[in-house]
Design a protein around this motif. Structure first.
Motif, short mmCIF file in Angstrom:
data_model
loop_
_atom_site.label_atom_id
_atom_site.label_comp_id
_atom_site.label_asym_id
_atom_site.label_seq_id
_atom_site.Cartn_x
_atom_site.Cartn_y
_atom_site.Cartn_z
N ASN A 178 -8.44 1.15 -9.62
CA ASN A 178 -9.82 1.16 -10.10
C ASN A 178 -10.37 2.55 -9.81
OD1 ASN A 178 -11.17 1.12 -7.31
ND2 ASN A 178 -9.87 -0.72 -7.23
N PRO A 179 -11.50 2.91 -10.42
CA PRO A 179 -12.02 4.28 -10.25
C PRO A 179 -12.20 4.70 -8.79
CG PRO A 179 -13.14 3.23 -12.06
CD PRO A 179 -12.29 2.17 -11.43
N LEU A 180 -12.78 3.86 -7.96
CA LEU A 180 -12.99 4.21 -6.56
C LEU A 180 -11.66 4.39 -5.84
CD1 LEU A 180 -14.99 4.73 -4.29
CD2 LEU A 180 -14.98 2.26 -3.79
N GLY A 181 -10.71 3.49 -6.12
CA GLY A 181 -9.40 3.59 -5.50
C GLY A 181 -8.66 4.85 -5.92
N ARG A 182 -8.83 5.25 -7.19
CA ARG A 182 -8.16 6.47 -7.65
C ARG A 182 -8.77 7.71 -7.01
NH1 ARG A 182 -9.21 3.96 -12.80
NH2 ARG A 182 -7.55 2.44 -13.15
N VAL A 183 -10.08 7.72 -6.85
CA VAL A 183 -10.73 8.84 -6.17
C VAL A 183 -10.20 8.95 -4.74
CG1 VAL A 183 -12.91 9.68 -5.22
CG2 VAL A 183 -12.82 8.83 -7.56
N LEU A 184 -10.09 7.83 -4.06
CA LEU A 184 -9.57 7.83 -2.69
C LEU A 184 -8.12 8.32 -2.66
CD1 LEU A 184 -9.86 7.11 0.31
CD2 LEU A 184 -9.14 4.76 -0.28
N ALA A 185 -7.29 7.80 -3.57
CA ALA A 185 -5.88 8.19 -3.58
C ALA A 185 -5.71 9.67 -3.90
CB ALA A 185 -5.12 7.34 -4.60
N LEU A 186 -6.47 10.18 -4.88
CA LEU A 186 -6.37 11.59 -5.24
C LEU A 186 -6.86 12.48 -4.10
CD1 LEU A 186 -7.54 11.55 -8.97
CD2 LEU A 186 -5.28 12.20 -8.13
N THR A 187 -7.92 12.06 -3.43
CA THR A 187 -8.45 12.85 -2.31
C THR A 187 -7.42 12.97 -1.20
OG1 THR A 187 -10.72 12.17 -2.81
CG2 THR A 187 -10.30 13.04 -0.60
N ILE A 188 -6.80 11.85 -0.85
CA ILE A 188 -5.78 11.87 0.21
C ILE A 188 -4.57 12.69 -0.23
CG2 ILE A 188 -4.15 10.42 1.50
CD1 ILE A 188 -6.28 8.23 1.48
N THR A 189 -4.17 12.53 -1.50
CA THR A 189 -3.00 13.25 -2.00
C THR A 189 -3.21 14.76 -1.97
OG1 THR A 189 -2.37 11.40 -3.44
CG2 THR A 189 -1.50 13.57 -4.01
N LEU A 190 -4.39 15.21 -2.40
CA LEU A 190 -4.64 16.64 -2.51
C LEU A 190 -4.92 17.30 -1.16
CD1 LEU A 190 -6.77 16.79 -5.79
CD2 LEU A 190 -4.33 17.23 -5.51
N THR A 191 -5.41 16.54 -0.20
CA THR A 191 -5.73 17.13 1.10
C THR A 191 -4.62 16.94 2.12
OG1 THR A 191 -6.91 15.09 1.71
CG2 THR A 191 -8.22 16.91 0.79
N LEU A 192 -4.01 15.77 2.13
CA LEU A 192 -3.00 15.45 3.14
C LEU A 192 -1.59 15.31 2.58
CD1 LEU A 192 -4.99 12.79 5.23
CD2 LEU A 192 -4.72 15.23 5.71
N GLY A 193 -1.47 15.33 1.25
CA GLY A 193 -0.18 15.06 0.63
C GLY A 193 0.93 16.01 1.06
N TRP A 194 0.63 17.31 1.12
CA TRP A 194 1.66 18.29 1.48
C TRP A 194 2.12 18.13 2.91
CZ3 TRP A 194 5.47 20.88 -0.17
CH2 TRP A 194 5.94 22.04 0.45
N PRO A 195 1.22 18.13 3.93
CA PRO A 195 1.72 17.93 5.30
C PRO A 195 2.39 16.58 5.50
CG PRO A 195 -0.68 17.94 5.26
CD PRO A 195 -0.23 18.42 3.93
N LEU A 196 1.93 15.53 4.81
CA LEU A 196 2.58 14.23 4.93
C LEU A 196 3.99 14.25 4.34
CD1 LEU A 196 -0.36 11.78 4.11
CD2 LEU A 196 0.72 12.16 6.33
#
Length: 387
Positions: A178-196
Motif C-alpha cells: 500500500n502507499p504508506l508501506g511502500r514509502v516505509l520500504a523505500l525509505t529503509i531501502t535507500l537509507t539502510l539498504g547498503w549497510p544492511l
C-alpha cells in the motif's frame, strides 16, 4: 564497421509510433537471442575497449577537485551566514557533494572491474583507497559484484536484488503493499539498504549460513580471496579510525555535516541505481532450467537521470553495455551503447521515465516474481504484485 569488421545478425526493432507507456512496460524477449556476444563485440569500435590511465585519472582528479572546493566553501563560509541561509547552503552542499562522491564511488567500482587501467595493481590500489574512504570494503564488494555480473538474472546465483517468489515472501509483505508501506520500504531501502547488504547480505543471494561482506571466512568468498577481505576490512577500519579522531577534534556535528550526510546520499544513490537497473516489469529472471549468461546480462535496464548521468559517469544510461563488457571504461560506454542498439533490437531496454516515478512504479509493481502460466517456459519469471 565494428571491431571485427563483420556485420552481425540484427534482432527485430520495435515498431515506431507505439504508445510510450506500452513500449516501456513491454516484456523483453526471453528466448535465446539471434546473435552472440562475439557478434555484439564486433559492432563496437575497437578503441572503445582501450583503457587510458591518463584519461581515467582525469575524471578522478576532476571529481576530487569539485569535492575539495565544496568542502572548502562549506567549512570556510557557511558558519558566517545567517541561520536560514546557512541551513539552505548546507542542504545544497549535502546534495551536490553526495552526487559528486557517487561519481567517485563509480570510478572505484570501475577499478573493481579492471576498467580503470591496464594494470591490475593500479586499479586495486585506487579502488581500495577511494572505496575505503566511502566505507566500502573494496575487495569484498569486488568479488561479490563480480559474481553478480557472472550470474545476472539468475534466481539461484545472482548476488544482489534477487527477487523472491510469492511463496518465499515474509508474512508482513502484504501489509506493505500500500502507499504508506511502500514509502516505509523505500525509505529503509535507500537509507539502510547498503549497510544492511554489506553486513547481513539483505536482498542478496541465499546462502546456507550467515553471509557478511566483512567476514573473510564467510560463504561469499573462496580460500584464495580471504586475505584480500582482511585488507578490505583494514581499509574500512583505518578510515573509521580517522573519522573517530575527527569527531574528537571537530565534534560529531561537524563530521556528520561535512561527511556523514553526503555519505548517506552516496549510499542512497548506489542502492537506487542498482535497484532500478535490475527491477522493472519488463525484465525477466530465470531459474536454472532457463538461465544462460547472455540472456541474464541483457535482463538489465538503462535509465535516464538527466544531468546526473554525466555526474555518475554514465553508469545509469549505459548499464546494458557495462554488463556485456564490464572491463570497458565508462568514457567509451556511450559510443558502445549506440553501436550495439541496432544489434540488440528489442533485447535492448531503456526506460526514460522520470526516476522518482520509476522508483514508485517499481516499488508498486515488482513485489515478487512468478512464471507466466500462459507460456510453456516455466523457468522464466516475471514481476507481479497481486496478493
Amino acid at each position: 564497421m565494428g571491431a571485427g569488421g563483420q556485420r552481425p545478425v540484427t534482432a527485430p526493432r520495435k515498431k515506431e509510433g507505439e504508445e510510450q507507456k506500452h513500449e516501456v512496460l513491454q516484456r523483453v524477449p526471453y528466448s535465446k537471442p539471434p546473435f552472440t556476444l562475439g557478434e555484439i563485440k564486433k559492432a563496437i569500435p575497437a578503441h572503445c575497449f582501450k583503457r587510458s590511465v591518463l584519461r581515467s585519472f582525469s575524471y578522478l582528479v576532476y571529481d576530487l577537485t569539485i569535492v575539495s572546493i565544496l568542502y572548502y566553501v562549506a567549512t570556510t563560509y557557511f558558519h558566517r551566514l545567517p541561520t536560514p541561509l546557512s541551513l539552505v547552503s548546507w542542504l545544497i552542499y549535502w546534495v551536490v557533494q553526495g552526487c559528486v562522491l557517487t561519481g567517485i564511488w563509480v570510478i572505484a567500482h570501475e577499478c573493481g572491474h579492471h576498467a580503470f587501467s591496464d594494470h591490475q595493481w593500479l586499479d586495486d590500489t585506487v579502488g581500495l583507497i577511494f572505496h575505503s574512504c566511502l566505507l566500502v570494503p573494496y575487495f569484498s564488494w569486488k568479488y561479490s559484484h563480480r559474481r553478480h555480473h557472472s550470474n545476472t538474472g539468475s534466481l539461484e546465483r545472482d548476488e544482489v536484488f534477487v527477487p523472491k517468489p510469492k511463496s518465499s515472501l515474509p508474512w508482513y509483505s502484504k501489509y506493505l503493499n500500500n502507499p504508506l508501506g511502500r514509502v516505509l520500504a523505500l525509505t529503509i531501502t535507500l537509507t539502510l539498504g547498503w549497510p544492511l547488504y554489506l553486513a547481513f547480505n539483505v536482498s542478496g543471494r541465499h546462502y546456507d549460513r550467515f553471509a557478511c561482506h566483512y567476514d573473510p571466512h564467510g560463504p561469499i568468498y573462496s580460500d584464495r580471496e580471504r586475505l584480500q577481505i582482511y585488507i578490505s576490512d583494514a581499509g574500512v577500519l583505518a578510515v573509521s579510525y580517522v573519522l573517530f579522531r575527527l569527531v574528537a577534534a571537530k565534534g560529531l556535528a561537524w563530521v556528520v555535516c561535512v561527511y556523514g550526510v553526503p555519505l548517506l546520499i552516496v549510499n542512497g544513490f548506489l542502492v537506487l541505481i542498482t535497484y532500478l537497473q535490475h527491477t522493472h516489469p519488463a525484465l525477466p529472471h530465470y531459474d536454472s532450467s532457463e538461465w544462460d549468461w547472455l540472456r541474464g546480462a541483457l535482463a538489465t535496464m538503462d535509465r535516464d537521470y538527466g544531468v546526473l548521468n554525466k555526474v555518475f559517469h554514465n553508469i545509469t544510461d549505459t548499464h546494458v553495455a557495462h554488463h556485456l563488457f564490464s572491463t570497458m571504461p565508462h568514457y567509451n560506454a556511450m559510443e558502445a551503447t549506440k553501436a550495439i542498439k541496432p544489434i540488440l533490437g528489442d533485447y535492448y531496454q531503456f526506460d526514460g521515465t522520470p526516476i522518482y516515478k520509476a522508483m514508485w512504479r517499481e516499488a508498486r509493481e515488482c513485489a515478487y516474481v512468478e512464471p507466466d502460466d500462459s507460456t510453456k517456459n516455466k523457468g522464466v519469471f516475471w514481476y507481479s504484485n497481486k496478493f
